[in-house]
Design a protein around this motif. Structure first.
Motif, PDB file in Angstrom:
ATOM      1  N   HIS A  64     -36.904  79.712  17.667  1.00  0.00           N
ATOM      2  CA  HIS A  64     -38.300  80.043  17.387  1.00  0.00           C
ATOM      3  C   HIS A  64     -39.238  78.848  17.551  1.00  0.00           C
ATOM      4  N   ASN A  65     -38.690  77.671  17.653  1.00  0.00           N
ATOM      5  CA  ASN A  65     -39.510  76.474  17.814  1.00  0.00           C
ATOM      6  C   ASN A  65     -39.065  75.708  19.063  1.00  0.00           C
ATOM      7  N   ARG A  66     -38.581  76.440  20.034  1.00  0.00           N
ATOM      8  CA  ARG A  66     -37.946  75.817  21.198  1.00  0.00           C
ATOM      9  C   ARG A  66     -38.893  74.984  22.052  1.00  0.00           C
ATOM     10  N   THR A  67     -40.158  75.357  22.146  1.00  0.00           N
ATOM     11  CA  THR A  67     -41.090  74.595  22.977  1.00  0.00           C
ATOM     12  C   THR A  67     -41.281  73.185  22.432  1.00  0.00           C
ATOM     13  N   HIS A  68     -41.527  73.088  21.127  1.00  0.00           N
ATOM     14  CA  HIS A  68     -41.708  71.765  20.512  1.00  0.00           C
ATOM     15  C   HIS A  68     -40.400  70.981  20.507  1.00  0.00           C
ATOM     16  N   THR A  69     -39.302  71.663  20.213  1.00  0.00           N
ATOM     17  CA  THR A  69     -38.006  70.978  20.187  1.00  0.00           C
ATOM     18  C   THR A  69     -37.674  70.433  21.573  1.00  0.00           C
ATOM     19  N   ALA A  70     -37.944  71.207  22.614  1.00  0.00           N
ATOM     20  CA  ALA A  70     -37.670  70.749  23.985  1.00  0.00           C
ATOM     21  C   ALA A  70     -38.524  69.532  24.329  1.00  0.00           C
ATOM     22  N   ARG A  71     -39.755  69.512  23.857  1.00  0.00           N
ATOM     23  CA  ARG A  71     -40.637  68.363  24.133  1.00  0.00           C
ATOM     24  C   ARG A  71     -40.076  67.095  23.486  1.00  0.00           C
ATOM     25  N   TYR A  72     -39.647  67.201  22.231  1.00  0.00           N
ATOM     26  CA  TYR A  72     -39.065  66.031  21.573  1.00  0.00           C
ATOM     27  C   TYR A  72     -37.710  65.677  22.183  1.00  0.00           C
ATOM     28  N   LEU A  73     -36.996  66.674  22.650  1.00  0.00           N
ATOM     29  CA  LEU A  73     -35.721  66.408  23.316  1.00  0.00           C
ATOM     30  C   LEU A  73     -35.943  65.611  24.600  1.00  0.00           C
ATOM     31  N   ASP A  74     -36.993  65.921  25.342  1.00  0.00           N
ATOM     32  CA  ASP A  74     -37.320  65.141  26.542  1.00  0.00           C
ATOM     33  C   ASP A  74     -37.570  63.674  26.188  1.00  0.00           C
ATOM     34  N   THR A  75     -38.304  63.447  25.106  1.00  0.00           N
ATOM     35  CA  THR A  75     -38.570  62.074  24.666  1.00  0.00           C
ATOM     36  C   THR A  75     -37.273  61.378  24.290  1.00  0.00           C
ATOM     37  N   LEU A  76     -36.411  62.090  23.590  1.00  0.00           N
ATOM     38  CA  LEU A  76     -35.122  61.524  23.190  1.00  0.00           C
ATOM     39  C   LEU A  76     -34.263  61.211  24.405  1.00  0.00           C
ATOM     40  N   ILE A  77     -34.244  62.103  25.375  1.00  0.00           N
ATOM     41  CA  ILE A  77     -33.437  61.879  26.579  1.00  0.00           C
ATOM     42  C   ILE A  77     -33.902  60.615  27.304  1.00  0.00           C
ATOM     43  N   LYS A  78     -35.205  60.410  27.397  1.00  0.00           N
ATOM     44  CA  LYS A  78     -35.727  59.193  28.029  1.00  0.00           C
ATOM     45  C   LYS A  78     -35.285  57.953  27.258  1.00  0.00           C
ATOM     46  N   THR A  79     -35.311  58.032  25.937  1.00  0.00           N
ATOM     47  CA  THR A  79     -34.867  56.907  25.116  1.00  0.00           C
ATOM     48  C   THR A  79     -33.381  56.647  25.322  1.00  0.00           C
ATOM     49  N   LEU A  80     -32.584  57.707  25.361  1.00  0.00           N
ATOM     50  CA  LEU A  80     -31.141  57.557  25.587  1.00  0.00           C
ATOM     51  C   LEU A  80     -30.863  56.967  26.973  1.00  0.00           C
ATOM     52  N   GLU A  81     -31.631  57.372  27.968  1.00  0.00           N
ATOM     53  CA  GLU A  81     -31.448  56.802  29.305  1.00  0.00           C
ATOM     54  C   GLU A  81     -31.760  55.313  29.323  1.00  0.00           C
ATOM     55  N   THR A  82     -32.783  54.904  28.598  1.00  0.00           N
ATOM     56  CA  THR A  82     -33.122  53.486  28.497  1.00  0.00           C
ATOM     57  C   THR A  82     -32.000  52.713  27.807  1.00  0.00           C
ATOM     58  N   LEU A  83     -31.470  53.281  26.736  1.00  0.00           N
ATOM     59  CA  LEU A  83     -30.370  52.622  26.023  1.00  0.00           C
ATOM     60  C   LEU A  83     -29.104  52.587  26.878  1.00  0.00           C
TER      61      LEU A  83
END
Length: 146
Positions: A64-83
């Motif tokens: 039910h909150n997938r749009t916002h969760t996906a947006r934060y997941l994108d941010t997290l994925i970028k952070t994980l790629e940097t790490l």
């Protein structure tokens, strides 16, 4: 309500999704037989949503909150790629150390604010004490923080 949903996605949904992803990644790995025996409290904390919530409740939180969760997941994925890049290419560990130091400092600040419920620095206010009492104490007693 939409802003609240976005904040819940970041602070509740994303951690639940991370726990799900971590458990799925490790439980389907070829080494799961050994991993499950060596799992420790850190693994349990990271995946605790799977134990403490019904799967239907987690589904509702994420779906039910997938749009916002996906947006934060994108941010997290970028952070994980940097790490990940830091782990792979930074043979001296300088980037990783800097990331850890920065995160530890921010975490310490957040934790202090969270437990004291003081989110903003309050300005220091000097209140002058006048009259004979102020003259006797040099105005020191009247100086205080607001």
């Amino acid at each position: 309500p939409d802003e609240h949903d976005a904040l819940i996605a970041a602070t509740e949904g994303l951690p639940a999704l991370l726990g799900l992803a971590l458990f799925r990644a490790l439980s389907t790995a070829g080494a799961w037989g050994d991993l499950r025996r060596l799992s420790n409290p850190a693994f349990g904390l990271a995946t605790h949503h799977l134990r403490h919530f019904q799967s239907g409740d987690l589904w509702a939180l994420l779906h039910h909150n997938r749009t916002h969760t996906a947006r934060y997941l994108d941010t997290l994925i970028k952070t994980l790629e940097t790490l990940r890049a830091a782990l792979e290419k930074d043979t001296e560990g300088v980037e990783l150390e800097a990331a850890l130091d920065q995160a530890a400092a921010k975490y310490e600040e957040w934790e202090k604010q969270r437990f004291t419920n003081q989110w903003e620095k309050e300005p220091e206010v000097n209140v002058p004490v006048t009259g004979i009492f102020g003259a006797l104490t040099g105005g020191l007693i009247g100086r205080r923080k607001k």
